[in-house]
Design a protein around this motif. Structure first.
Motif, PDB file in Angstrom:
ATOM      1  N   ARG A 240     145.847 -48.097  80.678  1.00 20.93           N
ATOM      2  CA  ARG A 240     144.558 -47.433  80.540  1.00 20.93           C
ATOM      3  C   ARG A 240     143.595 -48.269  79.717  1.00 20.93           C
ATOM      4  N   PHE A 241     144.115 -48.906  78.737  1.00 19.67           N
ATOM      5  CA  PHE A 241     143.315 -49.751  77.867  1.00 19.67           C
ATOM      6  C   PHE A 241     142.767 -50.950  78.665  1.00 19.67           C
ATOM      7  N   LEU A 242     143.528 -51.355  79.697  1.00 26.98           N
ATOM      8  CA  LEU A 242     143.118 -52.535  80.476  1.00 26.98           C
ATOM      9  C   LEU A 242     141.985 -52.236  81.468  1.00 26.98           C
TER      10      LEU A 242
ATOM     11  N   MET B 203     149.687 -45.919  78.907  1.00 31.00           N
ATOM     12  CA  MET B 203     148.699 -45.993  77.831  1.00 31.00           C
ATOM     13  C   MET B 203     148.079 -47.389  77.760  1.00 31.00           C
ATOM     14  N   LYS B 204     148.975 -48.383  77.861  1.00 28.38           N
ATOM     15  CA  LYS B 204     148.527 -49.764  77.790  1.00 28.38           C
ATOM     16  C   LYS B 204     147.656 -50.099  79.017  1.00 28.38           C
TER      17      LYS B 204
ATOM     18  N   VAL C 242     138.571 -53.519  80.372  1.00 25.94           N
ATOM     19  CA  VAL C 242     138.654 -54.982  80.343  1.00 25.94           C
ATOM     20  C   VAL C 242     138.545 -55.519  81.767  1.00 25.94           C
TER      21      VAL C 242
END
Lengths: 151, 178
Positions: free
Chosen positions: B4-6, B1-2, B9
């Motif tokens: 994916r957030f990157l 999940m983390k 970015v």
């Protein structure tokens, strides 16, 4: 730096070459097509058909003379590429260092389609999970809402 | 999940790097396809002896600078002190190409600003300029003793260009030949 660029655009003064040779109508069409596809290196966002820079004038004359001398379009382009590089062509050739240039838009399209597909197919797959006992779950939720209704 | 957030970015960071590199490039400096090739042949009248010719043969036998200039070119005036330095201080052999100029203006210009050239070829109609891929005077080529173009400088030569690019290359080329 900036003022020599300005000097370039303003200062290319005065001298013009001989009159271009007369071209018959078929040659004239080729000439127009060619000069519209060749970049002027002095004022780089113009082709040599549009540019008033003296270099563009010289190159137009060169193209006209080469057409008049019976050279093919490919020969004329090769002549200019040999001197100024692929940069003179508004349609650069497809080769290893331009693969990304030509392929990039299609690559982005495929990436976009894949991303869109994944997002939309993810949404549709909200089918019941088989590892959960649906009947028990239903009963449980029913019980909760019954309780909530009573209170 | 983390992770994916990157992803976005990471994409933005990569884009920033590409754009930052793009900002440092000079779009006017088009890499010359002539680097590594034999100097284009020419035979032009000499500025001081119009009945005699300068040819590409004069570029062979030693490391040579080939400087394209004109009296109407403001940036040439700006770089001229550096070209003089190359000739007088560093003993460089320099051939000038007087590009699309009037002979009287060119002669007056050299007598006023000084003449660092071993020979000046007169390219009145700019055709040799086209053969050399000249598009923004001044331009300076470094040619090795075999007559092969090794480097092209577009725009006025500055003191830093001499120290950082031209002299090291000239020394390397001269070292290579003996």
């Amino acid at each position: 730096m900036r003022y020599w660029i300005a000097a370039l655009c303003l200062g290319f003064g005065g001298l013009t070459l001989a009159e271009p040779p007369a071209l018959h109508s078929g040659q004239e069409a080729r000439y127009q097509a060619l000069i519209e596809e060749l970049r002027c290196l002095v004022c780089q966002n113009q082709n040599i058909a549009e540019s008033n820079a003296p270099l563009a004038e010289d190159l137009r004359l060169q193209v006209a003379e080469m057409i008049n001398a019976g050279r093919s379009d490919a020969e004329i382009k090769d002549y200019l590429v040999a001197r100024y590089g692929d940069f003179v062509l508004y349609r650069p050739p497809f080769k290893p260092n331009t693969w990304l240039l030509w392929g990039g838009p299609f690559l982005l399209l495929v990436l976009g389609l894949v991303t869109a597909f994944r997002i939309f197919s993810g949404r549709r797959s909200e089918t019941p999970d088989e590892s959960v006992d649906q009947a028990a779950l239903h009963k449980l939720l029913q019980g909760q809402s019954d309780q909530r209704n009573k209170s | 999940m983390k992770a994916r957030f990157l992803i976005p970015v990471g994409i933005v960071a990569a884009l920033l790097v590409v754009l930052a590199v793009g900002l440092t490039l000079n779009p006017r400096e088009v890499p010359s396809p002539l680097i590594g090739k034999a100097a284009p042949p020419f035979a032009l009248p000499r500025l001081y002896q119009p009945d005699q010719l300068v040819t590409d043969a004069s570029l062979k036998g030693r490391v040579t600078l080939f400087n394209v200039w004109a009296s109407w070119c403001v940036a040439c005036r700006e770089e001229h002190a550096q070209i003089e330095r190359l000739a007088k201080e560093f003993g460089m052999y320099i051939i000038g190409l007087n590009y699309k100029d009037e002979t009287q203006d060119a002669l007056g210009w050299l007598s006023h600003f000084g003449n660092p050239y071993s020979a000046v070829a007169v390219d009145a109609d700019g055709r040799v300029g086209i053969d050399w891929g000249v598009y923004g005077v001044p331009e300076t080529f470094v040619i090795d003793s075999a007559g092969v173009i090794r480097y092209k400088h577009i725009g006025p030569v500055k003191a830093a260009d001499i120290e950082n690019r031209i002299l090291p290359l000239v020394r390397e080329l001269e070292g290579g030949q003996g």
